[in-house]
Design a protein around this motif. Structure first.
Motif, PDB file in Angstrom:
ATOM      1  N   GLY A 115       2.129  -2.004   4.182  1.00  0.00           N
ATOM      2  CA  GLY A 115       2.310  -0.552   4.100  1.00  0.00           C
ATOM      3  C   GLY A 115       3.734  -0.179   3.727  1.00  0.00           C
ATOM      4  O   GLY A 115       3.962   0.693   2.870  1.00  0.00           O
ATOM      5  N   MET A 116       4.700  -0.867   4.421  1.00  0.00           N
ATOM      6  CA  MET A 116       6.105  -0.582   4.094  1.00  0.00           C
ATOM      7  C   MET A 116       6.425  -0.975   2.662  1.00  0.00           C
ATOM      8  O   MET A 116       7.174  -0.271   1.948  1.00  0.00           O
ATOM      9  CB  MET A 116       7.003  -1.346   5.073  1.00  0.00           C
ATOM     10  N   GLN A 117       5.825  -2.102   2.230  1.00  0.00           N
ATOM     11  CA  GLN A 117       6.082  -2.530   0.843  1.00  0.00           C
ATOM     12  C   GLN A 117       5.496  -1.547  -0.164  1.00  0.00           C
ATOM     13  O   GLN A 117       6.117  -1.217  -1.184  1.00  0.00           O
ATOM     14  CB  GLN A 117       5.493  -3.922   0.651  1.00  0.00           C
ATOM     15  N   SER A 118       4.287  -1.052   0.134  1.00  0.00           N
ATOM     16  CA  SER A 118       3.673  -0.060  -0.780  1.00  0.00           C
ATOM     17  C   SER A 118       4.470   1.245  -0.788  1.00  0.00           C
ATOM     18  O   SER A 118       4.670   1.869  -1.845  1.00  0.00           O
ATOM     19  CB  SER A 118       2.229   0.191  -0.358  1.00  0.00           C
ATOM     20  N   VAL A 119       4.945   1.664   0.414  1.00  0.00           N
ATOM     21  CA  VAL A 119       5.769   2.871   0.487  1.00  0.00           C
ATOM     22  C   VAL A 119       7.066   2.696  -0.285  1.00  0.00           C
ATOM     23  O   VAL A 119       7.525   3.595  -1.025  1.00  0.00           O
ATOM     24  CB  VAL A 119       6.047   3.226   1.963  1.00  0.00           C
ATOM     25  N   ALA A 120       7.681   1.478  -0.116  1.00  0.00           N
ATOM     26  CA  ALA A 120       8.916   1.199  -0.840  1.00  0.00           C
ATOM     27  C   ALA A 120       8.697   1.200  -2.347  1.00  0.00           C
ATOM     28  O   ALA A 120       9.527   1.728  -3.123  1.00  0.00           O
ATOM     29  CB  ALA A 120       9.488  -0.149  -0.382  1.00  0.00           C
ATOM     30  N   LEU A 121       7.570   0.602  -2.764  1.00  0.00           N
ATOM     31  CA  LEU A 121       7.279   0.583  -4.209  1.00  0.00           C
ATOM     32  C   LEU A 121       7.025   1.987  -4.727  1.00  0.00           C
ATOM     33  O   LEU A 121       7.474   2.348  -5.834  1.00  0.00           O
ATOM     34  CB  LEU A 121       6.055  -0.310  -4.463  1.00  0.00           C
ATOM     35  N   ALA A 122       6.302   2.814  -3.941  1.00  0.00           N
ATOM     36  CA  ALA A 122       6.054   4.194  -4.384  1.00  0.00           C
ATOM     37  C   ALA A 122       7.359   4.985  -4.465  1.00  0.00           C
ATOM     38  O   ALA A 122       7.599   5.743  -5.429  1.00  0.00           O
ATOM     39  CB  ALA A 122       5.076   4.874  -3.415  1.00  0.00           C
ATOM     40  N   PHE A 123       8.212   4.775  -3.385  1.00  0.00           N
ATOM     41  CA  PHE A 123       9.509   5.461  -3.421  1.00  0.00           C
ATOM     42  C   PHE A 123      10.351   4.981  -4.599  1.00  0.00           C
ATOM     43  O   PHE A 123      11.046   5.784  -5.256  1.00  0.00           O
ATOM     44  CB  PHE A 123      10.234   5.189  -2.098  1.00  0.00           C
ATOM     45  N   ARG A 124      10.288   3.662  -4.864  1.00  0.00           N
ATOM     46  CA  ARG A 124      11.043   3.113  -5.995  1.00  0.00           C
ATOM     47  C   ARG A 124      10.543   3.691  -7.311  1.00  0.00           C
ATOM     48  O   ARG A 124      11.326   4.069  -8.201  1.00  0.00           O
ATOM     49  CB  ARG A 124      10.916   1.592  -5.984  1.00  0.00           C
ATOM     50  N   GLU A 125       9.175   3.783  -7.401  1.00  0.00           N
ATOM     51  CA  GLU A 125       8.632   4.336  -8.637  1.00  0.00           C
ATOM     52  C   GLU A 125       9.025   5.815  -8.792  1.00  0.00           C
ATOM     53  O   GLU A 125       9.417   6.260  -9.891  1.00  0.00           O
ATOM     54  CB  GLU A 125       7.109   4.194  -8.626  1.00  0.00           C
ATOM     55  N   ARG A 126       8.946   6.531  -7.644  1.00  0.00           N
ATOM     56  CA  ARG A 126       9.334   7.944  -7.733  1.00  0.00           C
ATOM     57  C   ARG A 126      10.819   8.100  -8.063  1.00  0.00           C
ATOM     58  O   ARG A 126      11.218   8.937  -8.878  1.00  0.00           O
ATOM     59  CB  ARG A 126       9.005   8.662  -6.407  1.00  0.00           C
ATOM     60  N   SER A 127      11.626   7.271  -7.378  1.00  0.00           N
ATOM     61  CA  SER A 127      13.068   7.362  -7.672  1.00  0.00           C
ATOM     62  C   SER A 127      13.380   6.955  -9.100  1.00  0.00           C
ATOM     63  O   SER A 127      14.213   7.575  -9.779  1.00  0.00           O
ATOM     64  CB  SER A 127      13.836   6.488  -6.677  1.00  0.00           C
ATOM     65  N   CYS A 128      12.663   5.919  -9.557  1.00  0.00           N
ATOM     66  CA  CYS A 128      12.884   5.476 -10.949  1.00  0.00           C
ATOM     67  C   CYS A 128      12.458   6.575 -11.940  1.00  0.00           C
ATOM     68  O   CYS A 128      13.138   6.850 -12.948  1.00  0.00           O
ATOM     69  CB  CYS A 128      12.123   4.190 -11.218  1.00  0.00           C
TER      70      CYS A 128
END
Length: 307
Positions: A115-128
Motif C-alpha cells: 500500500g505504501m509503495q502504491s501510494v508512493a508511486l501514485a505520489f511520484r506520478e502525480r509529482s512528476c
C-alpha cells in the motif's frame, strides 16, 4: 523248678522251637507294623494332596498378583502414552498457531508495504506530472528565451528527476534492507526461542525419564524383596509344619512302641500267670496221681497178702 523244666520240655516237644507266646507276640508285632504302615501311607497321601493343594493355591495367588501388577502397569503406560499424545498434539497446535500468527503479521506487513509503495508511486506520478506540467508551461512561456535555456532547463529537469528517483530508490532500498534484517532477526530469535524451549522440554523429559527409571528400579527391588520375604515366610511355615509333623510322628512312634511294649508285657504277664496255673495244676495232678498210685499199691499189697 522241676515242673517248669518239664513244662518247657513238653512245650518244645509239642510246639517245636517257636513257643505260642513268641508266635503270638510276633503276630501282634506284624499286625501293629502293618497297621502303622497303612496309616503312614494314608498320611503320606493326605500330606501330598495337601501340599499339592497348597502349591496350586500359591501358584494361583502369585499369578493373580502378577496379572494385577501387569494390568496396572499397562494402564499406567497407556495413560502416559495418551498424555504424551495429547501434549504432542497441543505442542503442534501451539506451534502451528504461532506460525499462523506470524504469517498473518507478515502478510499484514507486506500489504502495508505494498500500500505504501502504491501510494508512493501514485505520489511520484502525480509529482512528476505536476513538475512536468510546470516545466512544460514554463517552457511554453519561455519559448522565446532561446534554445539554449530550453536545453539547460531540460538537462536540469532530467538531473533533478534522476536525483529524486535515485533518492527514492535509495530510501526504498534502505527500507527493504532494514525490513530484511528485521525479518532475519525475528526468524533467528524465533529459532533460538524454539530451540531453547525444545531443549528445556527435552531436559525436563530426560529428568522425568531418569526419575521414572529410578522409581521403576526401586519398585522392582521392593517387589523382589517382598517376593523373597514371602517365599522365605512360606518356606519357614512349611519347615515349621514339617518339623511339627516329624515331631508328632516321632511321638506317635514312641507311643506305638510304648503301647506295643505294654501289650507284650501284658501278654507275658498273662502267659506267666497261665504258666503258674498250669504248673500248679500239673503239681496237683502229679500229687493226685502219686496218691492214687499209693492207694493202688496199698490195695495191691493187701490183695497180694491175702492171696
Amino acid at each position: 523248678y522241676l515242673a517248669r523244666k518239664f513244662f518247657y520240655l513238653w512245650a518244645k516237644m509239642t510246639f517245636g522251637k517257636v513257643l505260642p507266646s513268641k508266635a503270638r507276640c510276633f503276630y501282634d508285632q506284624k499286625i501293629l507294623q502293618r497297621t502303622f504302615g497303612e496309616w503312614k501311607e494314608q498320611w503320606t497321601v493326605c500330606r501330598e494332596k495337601l501340599s499339592l493343594r497348597a502349591d496350586n493355591h500359591y501358584r494361583h495367588l502369585l499369578l493373580n498378583l502378577i496379572f494385577k501388577a501387569w494390568r496396572a502397569y499397562v494402564c499406567q503406560q497407556q495413560g502416559k502414552r495418551n498424555k504424551y499424545y495429547v501434549a504432542e498434539s497441543h505442542a503442534k497446535k501451539q506451534t502451528l498457531l504461532r506460525t499462523w500468527q506470524q504469517w498473518l503479521v507478515h502478510v499484514d506487513v507486506q500489504r502495508t508495504k505494498h500500500g505504501m509503495q502504491s501510494v508512493a508511486l501514485a505520489f511520484r506520478e502525480r509529482s512528476c506530472l505536476r513538475i512536468s506540467w510546470a516545466v512544460w508551461r514554463r517552457q511554453h512561456y519561455q519559448k522565446c528565451s532561446g534554445h539554449k535555456m530550453n536545453v539547460l532547463a531540460l538537462q536540469h529537469w532530467a538531473q533533478s528527476l534522476q536525483f529524486r528517483a535515485w533518492l527514492q530508490w535509495r530510501e526504498l532500498y534502505l527500507y527493504t534492507q532494514n525490513e530484511k534484517q528485521k525479518d532475519t532477526r525475528a526468524v533467528t530469535h524465533h529459532q533460538h526461542w524454539e530451540l531453547r524451549r525444545c531443549v528445556g522440554a527435552w531436559v525436563g523429559y530426560l529428568n522425568h525419564h531418569r526419575v521414572k527409571k529410578r522409581q521403576n528400579e526401586l519398585a522392582q527391588e521392593f517387589h523382589r524383596h517382598r517376593v523373597l520375604q514371602r517365599f522365605f515366610s512360606n518356606w519357614q511355615l512349611s519347615w515349621e509344619c514339617r518339623r511339627r509333623m516329624h515331631a508328632h510322628q516321632r511321638d506317635l512312634e514312641k507311643q506305638a512302641a510304648r503301647i506295643a511294649l505294654w501289650r507284650v508285657f501284658a501278654h507275658w504277664k498273662h502267659y506267666v500267670v497261665l504258666c503258674v496255673e498250669e504248673a500248679w495244676q500239673c503239681e496237683l495232678a502229679e500229687k493226685h496221681h502219686k496218691c492214687h498210685l499209693l492207694v493202688l499199691q496199698k490195695y495191691w499189697n493187701r490183695w497180694k497178702s491175702r492171696l
